[in-house]
Motif scaffolding. Structure first.
Motif, PDB file in Angstrom:
ATOM      1  N   ILE A   2       0.827  -1.193   0.000  1.00 22.76           N
ATOM      2  CA  ILE A   2       0.000   0.000   0.000  1.00 22.76           C
ATOM      3  C   ILE A   2       0.866   1.249   0.000  1.00 22.76           C
ATOM      4  CG2 ILE A   2      -1.827   1.240   1.194  1.00 22.76           C
ATOM      5  CD1 ILE A   2      -2.685  -1.462   0.127  1.00 22.76           C
ATOM      6  N   ASN A   3       0.543   2.201  -0.853  1.00 25.44           N
ATOM      7  CA  ASN A   3       1.230   3.489  -0.885  1.00 25.44           C
ATOM      8  C   ASN A   3       0.411   4.484  -0.065  1.00 25.44           C
ATOM      9  OD1 ASN A   3       2.372   5.960  -1.426  1.00 25.44           O
ATOM     10  ND2 ASN A   3       2.520   5.644  -3.636  1.00 25.44           N
ATOM     11  N   LEU A  34     -11.522  -2.439  -1.491  1.00 18.74           N
ATOM     12  CA  LEU A  34     -12.395  -3.179  -2.402  1.00 18.74           C
ATOM     13  C   LEU A  34     -13.293  -4.125  -1.616  1.00 18.74           C
ATOM     14  CD1 LEU A  34      -9.796  -4.004  -5.206  1.00 18.74           C
ATOM     15  CD2 LEU A  34     -11.273  -1.987  -4.976  1.00 18.74           C
ATOM     16  N   ILE A  35     -14.581  -4.097  -1.924  1.00 16.77           N
ATOM     17  CA  ILE A  35     -15.594  -4.819  -1.147  1.00 16.77           C
ATOM     18  C   ILE A  35     -16.432  -5.672  -2.079  1.00 16.77           C
ATOM     19  CG2 ILE A  35     -17.580  -4.538   0.398  1.00 16.77           C
ATOM     20  CD1 ILE A  35     -16.394  -1.617   0.876  1.00 16.77           C
ATOM     21  N   GLN A  53      -6.839  -3.141  -0.463  1.00 17.73           N
ATOM     22  CA  GLN A  53      -7.280  -3.879   0.710  1.00 17.73           C
ATOM     23  C   GLN A  53      -8.620  -4.509   0.372  1.00 17.73           C
ATOM     24  OE1 GLN A  53      -7.294  -1.106   4.098  1.00 17.73           O
ATOM     25  NE2 GLN A  53      -5.857   0.136   2.926  1.00 17.73           N
ATOM     26  N   LEU A  54      -8.807  -5.776   0.733  1.00 17.17           N
ATOM     27  CA  LEU A  54      -9.987  -6.527   0.302  1.00 17.17           C
ATOM     28  C   LEU A  54     -10.864  -6.891   1.495  1.00 17.17           C
ATOM     29  CD1 LEU A  54      -8.192  -8.985  -2.173  1.00 17.17           C
ATOM     30  CD2 LEU A  54      -8.917  -6.609  -2.558  1.00 17.17           C
ATOM     31  N   TYR A  55     -12.166  -6.689   1.324  1.00 21.86           N
ATOM     32  CA  TYR A  55     -13.134  -6.996   2.378  1.00 21.86           C
ATOM     33  C   TYR A  55     -14.322  -7.758   1.800  1.00 21.86           C
ATOM     34  CZ  TYR A  55     -10.806  -3.373   5.205  1.00 21.86           C
ATOM     35  OH  TYR A  55      -9.881  -2.614   5.889  1.00 21.86           O
ATOM     36  N   GLY A  56     -14.740  -8.788   2.495  1.00 23.74           N
ATOM     37  CA  GLY A  56     -15.979  -9.467   2.161  1.00 23.74           C
ATOM     38  C   GLY A  56     -17.100  -8.930   3.016  1.00 23.74           C
ATOM     39  N   CYS A  57     -18.249  -8.639   2.393  1.00 24.56           N
ATOM     40  CA  CYS A  57     -19.381  -8.096   3.154  1.00 24.56           C
ATOM     41  C   CYS A  57     -20.673  -8.316   2.383  1.00 24.56           C
ATOM     42  CB  CYS A  57     -19.191  -6.603   3.418  1.00 24.56           C
ATOM     43  SG  CYS A  57     -20.518  -5.838   4.377  1.00 24.56           S
TER      44      CYS A  57
END
Length: 264
Positions: A2-3, A34-35, A53-57
């Motif tokens: 990540i920057n 990102l979701i 960054q990845l998220y499940g929702c």
């Protein structure tokens, strides 16, 4: 990696279709949050995207969505861009569609964007950020066998047009996007009247566009700080026809979508 010097962009429904293409095109300009409902697919499709960054929702689940908002706010003091892209639809006549189906469509297509914006309003204000809502021309005009979808997109339109005016002094802006028919998973995964997956081929008017084409139009509209994007002139003028001569529009729609009478 990540920057941290890059501004933050949040994209829902990022594992496929328009959300994935937007993520790819914005990856070098933003830190991406990102979701998607399908975390495994999101990891497969976006695992190699830099600054992500990845998220499940499940956006239809209030508790999951509130927890997601808490996690995002804990990591990001400011958010420059929030793209409410995730959506679902149905293809079923209103009289045979269970209320639970309409509620699910409303939860994902309307209430989730409202709840995300409400929960993230402080970091959006900190960055003088932009909210991008993927609406539909179905929010402007009736489309047979999609009453719940039309209702959700109409609500989205009215809420965020009002929201934009109220937020003008704060520097937070809103871009409303009104595509017509895109080749994305939303229609391939459309619900039927009982909440299962429909096997009925969709009817359409105008030209089928790719999600990559649409993503490029949206990125340009963001760059130009537009308030509204009408990428398909055919459906735009159809909406005008409905407002000016609704009886004629309803006649043409009933003919074009005649096969929808058979939708269960």
């Amino acid at each position: 990696m990540i920057n941290p010097s890059l501004p933050v962009a949040v994209i829902t429904g990022a594992a496929s279709g328009l959300g994935l293409d937007l993520a790819k095109q914005l990856a070098t300009q933003y830190q991406l949050v990102l979701i998607d409902l399908d975390l495994k697919l999101l990891q497969e499709q976006c695992g190699q995207i830099i600054n992500a960054q990845l998220y499940g929702c499940d956006l239809a689940n209030k508790d999951e969505l509130d927890e997601l908002i808490t996690q995002i706010k804990a990591k990001h003091y400011s958010i420059a861009l929030l793209i409410n892209n995730a959506g679902i639809t149905h293809r079923s006549l209103a009289r045979i569609t269970r209320p639970e189906v309409i509620e699910k469509v409303m939860a994902v297509d309307y209430f989730a964007p409202v709840r995300l914006v409400s929960g993230l309003i402080e970091p959006l204000q900190q960055a003088h950020g932009k909210i991008v809502n993927i609406s539909s021309m179905a929010g402007w005009m009736p489309v047979m066998a999609r009453a719940g979808y039309c209702a959700a997109k109409s609500a989205l339109h009215q809420y965020f047009e009002t929201f934009r005016a109220e937020m003008r002094p704060t520097g937070v802006s809103v871009l409303m996007v009104y595509p017509s028919f895109l080749d994305t998973p939303i229609d391939k995964n459309a619900l039927n009247g009982d909440g299962g997956k429909t096997n009925h081929a969709r009817s359409m008017v105008g030209k089928m566009r790719t999600s990559d084409w649409m993503a490029k139009q949206i990125c340009e509209a963001i760059r130009l700080d537009k308030q509204r994007l009408f990428p398909d002139r055919f459906t735009y003028f159809s909406a005008l026809l409905y407002r000016l001569i609704p009886r004629l529009y309803m006649h043409f729609m009933a003919r074009k979508f005649a096969s929808e009478w058979e939708v269960a």
